[in-house]
Design a protein around this motif. Sequence first.
Motif, short mmCIF file in Angstrom:
data_model
loop_
_atom_site.label_atom_id
_atom_site.label_comp_id
_atom_site.label_asym_id
_atom_site.label_seq_id
_atom_site.Cartn_x
_atom_site.Cartn_y
_atom_site.Cartn_z
N LYS A 248 0.70 -1.38 -0.13
CA LYS A 248 0.02 -0.24 0.03
C LYS A 248 0.66 1.51 -0.16
O LYS A 248 0.57 1.93 -0.80
CB LYS A 248 -0.80 0.00 0.96
CG LYS A 248 -2.04 -1.14 0.94
CD LYS A 248 -3.11 -1.06 2.51
CE LYS A 248 -4.77 -2.07 2.07
NZ LYS A 248 -5.21 -1.55 3.97
N SER B 283 -12.35 -0.45 -5.80
CA SER B 283 -12.88 -0.15 -4.15
C SER B 283 -14.20 1.03 -4.73
O SER B 283 -15.16 0.56 -4.25
CB SER B 283 -11.45 0.73 -2.85
OG SER B 283 -10.83 0.29 -3.05
N THR C 93 -20.19 -3.11 -1.28
CA THR C 93 -19.68 -2.92 0.04
C THR C 93 -18.57 -2.10 -0.04
O THR C 93 -18.26 -1.65 -0.80
CB THR C 93 -18.59 -4.40 -0.35
OG1 THR C 93 -19.84 -5.58 -0.85
CG2 THR C 93 -18.03 -4.86 0.44
N PRO D 213 -15.38 -0.72 3.31
CA PRO D 213 -14.55 -1.57 4.34
C PRO D 213 -15.20 -1.27 5.75
O PRO D 213 -16.36 -0.40 6.32
CB PRO D 213 -13.24 -0.96 4.43
CG PRO D 213 -13.62 0.35 2.54
CD PRO D 213 -15.37 0.47 2.78
N ALA D 214 -14.40 -2.01 6.32
CA ALA D 214 -14.60 -2.31 7.67
C ALA D 214 -15.62 -0.79 8.45
O ALA D 214 -16.59 -0.79 9.32
CB ALA D 214 -14.63 -3.08 9.16
N ASP D 215 -14.66 0.09 8.24
CA ASP D 215 -14.63 1.95 9.50
C ASP D 215 -16.02 2.08 8.73
O ASP D 215 -16.57 3.61 9.53
CB ASP D 215 -13.50 2.43 8.83
CG ASP D 215 -12.47 2.26 10.05
OD1 ASP D 215 -12.64 1.65 10.85
OD2 ASP D 215 -10.72 2.36 8.56
N ALA E 276 -12.13 4.38 2.08
CA ALA E 276 -11.77 3.24 1.50
C ALA E 276 -11.11 3.55 0.04
O ALA E 276 -10.80 3.01 -0.64
CB ALA E 276 -13.38 3.38 0.13
#
Length: 610
Positions: free
Chosen positions: A85, A99, A108, A110-112, A266
Amino acid sequence: MDELIHVPGEEDGGPVAMGPGVRKISLALLLLGALVILGTTAMDTLFPAPVVKPIGQEARDLMQAKLQQNPWDGSLASGWETHLKARSRVRRSLAPFWSAFVMKVLNTVPADLVAGQDGWLFLRDRIQPPAATRDRGIRLMGQTGAAIQRRLARMGSAVTFIPVPRKAVACAEKLPRGMKSDPEYDAGIVQALRERGVTLLDVTRAWEDVPAEGRYLRRDTHWAFGGEKALARSIAETYPELVTHETKLWLQEAPTAAPALLLDFAAIQRDHPAVDWINGDVSIRPYLRPREVLKRMKKLPTDVDVAVVGSSFTRNFAFAELVAVALGRVVYPGGIAGTPFGGSLAYFAGKFSGRRFPSRVLYEFPIHQAFQIGAGSHSAQQSLAAFFTGTTEAGTLPLPVDLLGPFTFAEKPRRGGKVLFPEGTLLSSGDGVLQLRIKTWGDDSTEWQLRSTGALQYWVLGPGEHEVLLPVIQSLPDGSEVGIVAAQGAAPTATVTVTVEVDADLEHAVEIPLEPSGDHGLQGASEAVSVGLHDVVTIQWTGSPEEIDVLIRGVTPDGVEREVRATFREPVSKICVLSLTPFEAGEITAVEVQGAIGEVRAFLAPQLSD
């Protein structure tokens, strides 16, 4: 036994031998994958993306984490992913498109984040307040807000709090179906401030006719143009005396791409082409005209009477400009982005140090910052301490030393950088009505702390002699222990002198006669008594009771019944001080004291006049 074992073949739909065509396609895909990997590696090797080189403790932490990586718990793979990254130019260019695809097509994220309806995005950790500190945060916001209001009043400023509802509450209809956002928390914050007599503007009411798209930006954490414009109009309607139209102002509204800060979570950077594909929203960016007025506002005019202080909602948007147009006057734009609760107030106090404070301060803050108060966030407490230390010139008077019991040594210089007020010594309503004037001297820079049940305030002082004035904020008016401690620095050689003070004119206090009422009870103020917003009631006694319970009843100017209640167990001092701000400059109708022993007297003291 052989007949029980059956190997499926072509005749019953079993595996079929791979033909030459299938093998060629598979080999071609493998070769393509290998070429992509080799090409990516070559590009990243020849043209590596620049990476900020860590130094100091951060570099040591990263090295320690690298040494602890192993292939069995996934830490090695995670470390390699982090490396890619940071260093892969190809990944930086192509990953955001992926993304954006999974976000827009597959919904969909990210978890945040939480993907709501119609493409709305929410920060997950702001949807629900922390359960462990939820109620404490509500209670402390009322106490802290009252202390801020009291201090600004001593500086000549009337403050109006503007608590901005969380996005998940203001736009709850855009959350995923079935997801709750605890709107009672936001309502509780507003109610706690109101019950402590804090002046505030009800943002929810101002937004009644504003749709969700006008309240908040779909893919950002901040309000939209329609919401801030409606709020500016509500300020003008609430405070018509501030509307002057002394300066001809107008706004030039320009369409622009709507901010989409949440896409950063994201890994879709703001300048990446994928942003334009996933975020097609258009917002309005207003520009204040004439330009000379905006320049004047930013240069801190000495004659400004209204200040708009706030978070990134104010700093990164045009809220101050909208307020200026609604009021027809120059305002001071005091928005600071990226600061915790109280940070912009500290900056504001520093800018006006040695100057006349504006007569009206409009303090905007997003309600999610109350999470920091409930959790005792270091940065929030440090910001609050910076605000209070920046307004140390506020006038106060010391409490009579003989009423503080045996703790009179607090006024004497003490070495060791530590002073403790035992439980039962500082008896107040816990909302900053009692204040500590702390004089320190040390050879080196020192970090100091004021510890109480309501706040752990931090401030750092350089070598030499210093003086600060900090409020006593407690989660409940119970007289808990309060300490001043040199946490770091020259604690062994530091000298501390502490004086307990109050911003009330005790010399001109009016006695409220108390008469016996029931068992061990006293009652006074049989007739309604008008009070000022920052007046106080003091109760004094001569005996040593096991518990004292004080109840003050009254009404606000709008006829709303309120009460101030405090219970002190095993009091050491002979005096308690209770703020009357909950009555909002209305009337008190009764003062009741239970459990006091000896001679008991009650006094109504007005706030100090300049």
